[in-house]
Design a protein around this motif. Sequence first.
Motif, PDB file in Angstrom:
ATOM      1  N   GLU A  80       1.176  -1.366  -0.114  1.00 48.27           N
ATOM      2  CA  GLU A  80       0.653  -0.378   0.211  1.00 48.27           C
ATOM      3  C   GLU A  80       0.687   0.990   0.102  1.00 48.27           C
ATOM      4  OE1 GLU A  80      -3.383   2.042  -0.544  1.00 48.27           O
ATOM      5  OE2 GLU A  80      -3.309   0.002   0.072  1.00 48.27           O
ATOM      6  N   SER A  81       2.130   1.296   0.811  1.00 54.21           N
ATOM      7  CA  SER A  81       2.400   2.602   0.678  1.00 54.21           C
ATOM      8  C   SER A  81       3.384   2.627  -0.574  1.00 54.21           C
ATOM      9  CB  SER A  81       3.883   2.037   2.008  1.00 54.21           C
ATOM     10  OG  SER A  81       4.434   1.161   1.323  1.00 54.21           O
ATOM     11  N   ASP A  82       3.738   1.414  -1.118  1.00 53.76           N
ATOM     12  CA  ASP A  82       4.003   1.866  -2.734  1.00 53.76           C
ATOM     13  C   ASP A  82       3.328   2.902  -3.357  1.00 53.76           C
ATOM     14  OD1 ASP A  82       6.324   0.712  -1.825  1.00 53.76           O
ATOM     15  OD2 ASP A  82       6.193  -1.760  -2.454  1.00 53.76           O
ATOM     16  N   ARG A  83       1.814   2.063  -3.630  1.00 49.52           N
ATOM     17  CA  ARG A  83       1.111   2.605  -4.356  1.00 49.52           C
ATOM     18  C   ARG A  83       1.050   4.587  -3.643  1.00 49.52           C
ATOM     19  NH1 ARG A  83      -2.900  -1.765  -2.249  1.00 49.52           N
ATOM     20  NH2 ARG A  83      -1.636  -3.364  -3.382  1.00 49.52           N
ATOM     21  N   ILE A  84       1.181   4.381  -2.804  1.00 52.70           N
ATOM     22  CA  ILE A  84       0.705   6.198  -2.072  1.00 52.70           C
ATOM     23  C   ILE A  84       2.052   6.415  -3.206  1.00 52.70           C
ATOM     24  CG2 ILE A  84       1.408   7.398  -0.517  1.00 52.70           C
ATOM     25  CD1 ILE A  84      -0.154   5.308   1.134  1.00 52.70           C
ATOM     26  N   GLU A  85       3.557   6.149  -3.142  1.00 52.98           N
ATOM     27  CA  GLU A  85       4.284   6.485  -3.473  1.00 52.98           C
ATOM     28  C   GLU A  85       4.285   7.055  -4.752  1.00 52.98           C
ATOM     29  OE1 GLU A  85       9.070   6.080  -2.078  1.00 52.98           O
ATOM     30  OE2 GLU A  85       7.610   4.102  -2.216  1.00 52.98           O
ATOM     31  N   ASP A  86       3.362   5.966  -6.087  1.00 55.27           N
ATOM     32  CA  ASP A  86       2.854   6.055  -7.098  1.00 55.27           C
ATOM     33  C   ASP A  86       1.792   7.433  -7.290  1.00 55.27           C
ATOM     34  OD1 ASP A  86       4.587   3.909  -8.030  1.00 55.27           O
ATOM     35  OD2 ASP A  86       3.804   2.368  -7.820  1.00 55.27           O
ATOM     36  N   GLN A  87       1.420   6.811  -5.911  1.00 55.64           N
ATOM     37  CA  GLN A  87       0.028   8.167  -6.542  1.00 55.64           C
ATOM     38  C   GLN A  87       0.590   9.332  -5.940  1.00 55.64           C
ATOM     39  OE1 GLN A  87      -2.808   6.549  -3.441  1.00 55.64           O
ATOM     40  NE2 GLN A  87      -4.493   6.081  -5.496  1.00 55.64           N
ATOM     41  N   ILE A  88       1.346   9.758  -5.249  1.00 53.88           N
ATOM     42  CA  ILE A  88       2.151  11.019  -5.291  1.00 53.88           C
ATOM     43  C   ILE A  88       3.243  11.574  -6.563  1.00 53.88           C
ATOM     44  CG2 ILE A  88       4.132  12.741  -3.855  1.00 53.88           C
ATOM     45  CD1 ILE A  88       3.535  10.683  -1.399  1.00 53.88           C
ATOM     46  N   ALA A  89       3.683  10.335  -7.182  1.00 54.35           N
ATOM     47  CA  ALA A  89       4.944  10.909  -8.117  1.00 54.35           C
ATOM     48  C   ALA A  89       3.585  11.162  -9.446  1.00 54.35           C
ATOM     49  CB  ALA A  89       5.309   9.924  -8.882  1.00 54.35           C
ATOM     50  N   ALA A  90       2.336  10.111  -9.913  1.00 53.44           N
ATOM     51  CA  ALA A  90       1.024  10.592 -10.225  1.00 53.44           C
ATOM     52  C   ALA A  90       1.040  12.237 -10.506  1.00 53.44           C
ATOM     53  CB  ALA A  90       0.324   9.595 -10.339  1.00 53.44           C
ATOM     54  N   THR A  91       0.691  12.830  -9.029  1.00 51.84           N
ATOM     55  CA  THR A  91      -0.298  13.851  -8.380  1.00 51.84           C
ATOM     56  C   THR A  91       0.653  15.309  -8.996  1.00 51.84           C
ATOM     57  OG1 THR A  91      -1.144  13.196  -6.622  1.00 51.84           O
ATOM     58  CG2 THR A  91      -1.093  15.637  -6.971  1.00 51.84           C
ATOM     59  N   VAL A  92       2.066  14.876  -8.920  1.00 54.19           N
ATOM     60  CA  VAL A  92       2.724  16.043  -8.870  1.00 54.19           C
ATOM     61  C   VAL A  92       3.317  15.885 -10.813  1.00 54.19           C
ATOM     62  CG1 VAL A  92       5.264  16.593  -9.357  1.00 54.19           C
ATOM     63  CG2 VAL A  92       4.902  15.188  -7.416  1.00 54.19           C
ATOM     64  N   ALA A  93       3.202  14.222 -11.170  1.00 50.94           N
ATOM     65  CA  ALA A  93       3.045  14.826 -13.027  1.00 50.94           C
ATOM     66  C   ALA A  93       1.909  15.448 -13.683  1.00 50.94           C
ATOM     67  CB  ALA A  93       2.871  13.355 -13.737  1.00 50.94           C
ATOM     68  N   LEU A  94       0.687  15.747 -12.690  1.00 47.84           N
ATOM     69  CA  LEU A  94      -0.408  15.424 -13.083  1.00 47.84           C
ATOM     70  C   LEU A  94      -0.779  17.374 -12.727  1.00 47.84           C
ATOM     71  CD1 LEU A  94      -3.732  13.570 -12.090  1.00 47.84           C
ATOM     72  CD2 LEU A  94      -2.954  14.342 -14.373  1.00 47.84           C
ATOM     73  N   LEU A  95      -0.116  17.207 -12.114  1.00 55.34           N
ATOM     74  CA  LEU A  95       0.120  19.443 -11.738  1.00 55.34           C
ATOM     75  C   LEU A  95       1.475  19.860 -12.920  1.00 55.34           C
ATOM     76  CD1 LEU A  95       0.899  19.227  -7.569  1.00 55.34           C
ATOM     77  CD2 LEU A  95      -1.212  20.901  -8.725  1.00 55.34           C
ATOM     78  N   ARG A  96       2.396  19.509 -13.125  1.00 59.44           N
ATOM     79  CA  ARG A  96       2.970  20.382 -13.645  1.00 59.44           C
ATOM     80  C   ARG A  96       2.630  20.178 -15.633  1.00 59.44           C
ATOM     81  NH1 ARG A  96       7.587  16.114 -12.972  1.00 59.44           N
ATOM     82  NH2 ARG A  96       9.033  17.460 -11.405  1.00 59.44           N
ATOM     83  N   ALA A  97       1.039  18.912 -15.811  1.00 55.35           N
ATOM     84  CA  ALA A  97       0.391  18.226 -17.144  1.00 55.35           C
ATOM     85  C   ALA A  97      -1.087  19.320 -16.687  1.00 55.35           C
ATOM     86  CB  ALA A  97       0.456  17.694 -17.341  1.00 55.35           C
ATOM     87  N   ARG A  98      -1.106  19.760 -15.743  1.00 56.05           N
ATOM     88  CA  ARG A  98      -2.216  20.254 -15.798  1.00 56.05           C
ATOM     89  C   ARG A  98      -2.793  21.689 -16.175  1.00 56.05           C
ATOM     90  NH1 ARG A  98      -7.055  18.243 -18.518  1.00 56.05           N
ATOM     91  NH2 ARG A  98      -6.007  15.774 -18.447  1.00 56.05           N
ATOM     92  N   LEU A  99      -1.407  22.522 -14.552  1.00 58.37           N
ATOM     93  CA  LEU A  99      -1.650  23.744 -14.667  1.00 58.37           C
ATOM     94  C   LEU A  99      -0.075  24.361 -14.059  1.00 58.37           C
ATOM     95  CD1 LEU A  99      -2.897  23.465 -10.736  1.00 58.37           C
ATOM     96  CD2 LEU A  99      -3.905  24.192 -12.834  1.00 58.37           C
ATOM     97  N   GLY A 100       0.536  23.154 -15.268  1.00 59.01           N
ATOM     98  CA  GLY A 100       1.854  24.008 -15.230  1.00 59.01           C
ATOM     99  C   GLY A 100       3.138  24.739 -14.580  1.00 59.01           C
TER     100      GLY A 100
END
Length: 124
Positions: free
Chosen positions: A3-23
């Motif tokens: 579960e903690s590895d999934r959370i790490e992946d979700q944090i990385a995905a959130t950072v990627a979405l912040l880059r893509a959607r908000l620049g």
Amino acid sequence: MTESDRIEDQIAATVALLRARLGVHGKSLRLALRRAKHRLPRRIYRRAMELARVEPMMAHPRLRMTLNAPSLSAAAREVQAHLRGIDLADRRKGWWLGMLGALVFNLLVFGALLLAFLAWRRLI
């Protein structure tokens, strides 16, 4: 995958979405959120800050075990759902319409002031 590895992946995905959607760019979620703070609703920002607070704890094996994984997963899903819902074309269109609206307003004010000045000098 734990579960903690999934959370790490979700944090990385959130950072990627912040880059893509908000620049916004940042090496960590905390830095990216600092730049995106005023573009996010308060509730979403708070949920994202929950993730940013635990990001450094994810590297430590014992601290990782103390985290509330279901709550963090729910926060990550909520933030990512909001970021995926942002329409980039609509944001661009809104920016252009706002700029053109301000320009038209300024031209109207200038025209009104010009007419008032000409009337005051009795040139009309």
